[in-house]
Design an enzyme around this catalytic site. Structure first.
Site, short mmCIF file in Angstrom:
data_model
loop_
_atom_site.label_atom_id
_atom_site.label_comp_id
_atom_site.label_asym_id
_atom_site.label_seq_id
_atom_site.Cartn_x
_atom_site.Cartn_y
_atom_site.Cartn_z
CD GLU A 118 98.14 58.58 16.36
OE1 GLU A 118 97.02 58.68 16.89
OE2 GLU A 118 98.29 58.19 15.18
CG ASP A 120 88.73 64.35 21.07
OD1 ASP A 120 87.57 64.05 20.76
OD2 ASP A 120 89.73 63.94 20.44
#
Length: 267
Positions: A46, A233
Site C-alpha cells: 500500500e 474483494d
C-alpha cells in the site's frame, strides 16, 4: 574603562538573549510552515509505489517501524507502513503526530466491500469510520460506540475529504468513486452474514482493519484525517481468492489518488 565593562557585558547578554528569542521564533515559524503530511498504509503493497516519489528521502526507525521523510512534488511528507490491525495503526499514528509533528494524515490502501453496489477497484472516500468489533451493548451503548464517547463514528476532515473525492474522480472516474462510512475491526471479513450486519448496523460501504483506530487517535489529538480505500474483494466467501489476485492493482489505485491529492494540496 574598567567601570564600563560590566555594563557592556550586561548589554551583550541582553542582545544575545533577544537574538536567541528571534531565532527561536523564526525556527518555530519555519517548522510550522513545513509540517509534513503523513501518508500511511497498513502493508508494504500500500505504500511501496510512494517511496520512489520521495525526494531527499531519509529513513527513520522508531520502535521497529520504518518512517520515510522527504518531499513529494515539493510537499513535505512522512510515509509509513503501520502493520495490520488496530493496535499497530494506533501506535504508528501516535508516532506520526508526536514525533514527526504531521499536520494531517491520509490513510491509503485496500478494503473489502460491505455494500453490494461496490465492485472490485471501486474507491471509497471516508465520511466517517466506526469500530465494528466494539460491543458495549450490555451497558446500553450502541454497537461500535466506545466508553466515554457520545458517538460511535469518527468523522473525516471535510477539506481532505473534498480533495480526495476530486483526486479520485480524476484518476479513476466519478462512476467508481463513493463517499461513505468505513467499518474497522480486527478481523479479515469473508462472511456474507457479517457483511449484512455491517450494512444494516452501520450503513458501511467498506470494511478493513485500521482506519477507525487511526481516526480515534487523530480525533483525540485534533489532527485532520481522510481514509482512501480501493475495493480489493467483496468481503464474502470469495474474498480471500479475489483479494490475493487484486491486492497490488487496487493498492496502486489508492497510491495514484494520494499523489493526485498531494498535487492539489500544493496548488
Amino acid at each position: 574603562m574598567r567601570v564600563s565593562q560590566p555594563f557592556s557585558a550586561a548589554v551583550m547578554r541582553k542582545l544575545l538573549l533577544a537574538f536567541s528569542l528571534v531565532l527561536s521564533t523564526f525556527s518555530f515559524t519555519l517548522q510550522a510552515a513545513e509540517q509534513p503530511i503523513a501518508l500511511l498504509g497498513a502493508m508494504d503493497a500500500e505504500i511501496e509505489k510512494l517511496l520512489p516519489e520521495i525526494d531527499n528521502k531519509q529513513v527513520h526507525t522508531i520502535s521497529s517501524n520504518t518512517y520515510y521523510t522527504g518531499t513529494i512534488d515539493g510537499q513535505p511528507v512522512v510515509v509509513a507502513r503501520s502493520g495490520v490491525g488496530k493496535v499497530n495503526a494506533a501506535i504508528t499514528t501516535y508516532v506520526l503526530v508526536n514525533h514527526f509533528k504531521v499536520e494531517s494524515i491520509i490513510f491509503t490502501g485496500i478494503a473489502g466491500a460491505a455494500s453490494p453496489k461496490l465492485n472490485v477497484a471501486d474507491v471509497v472516500i471516508s465520511t466517517a469510520l466506526v469500530q465494528h468489533d466494539v460491543d458495549l451493548t450490555t451497558f446500553g451503548a450502541p454497537k461500535g460506540q466506545l466508553s466515554g464517547y457520545d458517538d460511535r463514528y469518527f468523522y473525516a476532515d471535510k477539506k481532505l475529504q473534498a480533495l480526495a473525492l476530486e483526486a479520485a474522480n480524476d484518476e479513476i472516474g466519478k462512476s467508481r468513486v463513493h463517499a461513505g462510512i468505513i467499518a474497522t475491526g480486527d478481523q479479515f471479513i469473508a462472511d456474507k452474514t457479517v457483511v449484512k450486519m455491517l450494512q444494516e448496523e452501520f450503513d458501511a460501504l467498506a470494511v478493513e482493519m485500521e482506519g477507525a483506530a487511526v481516526a480515534q487517535v487523530t480525533d483525540m489529538l485534533n489532527i485532520p484525517l481522510v481514509v482512501i480505500r480501493t475495493i480489493s474483494d467483496k468481503a464474502d466467501g470469495s474474498a480471500h481468492m479475489v483479494y490475493s489476485e487484486a491486492k497490488q492493482v487496487t493498492a496502486d489505485n489508492s497510491v495514484a489518488i494520494t499523489l493526485n491529492m498531494l498535487s492539489r494540496m500544493k496548488s
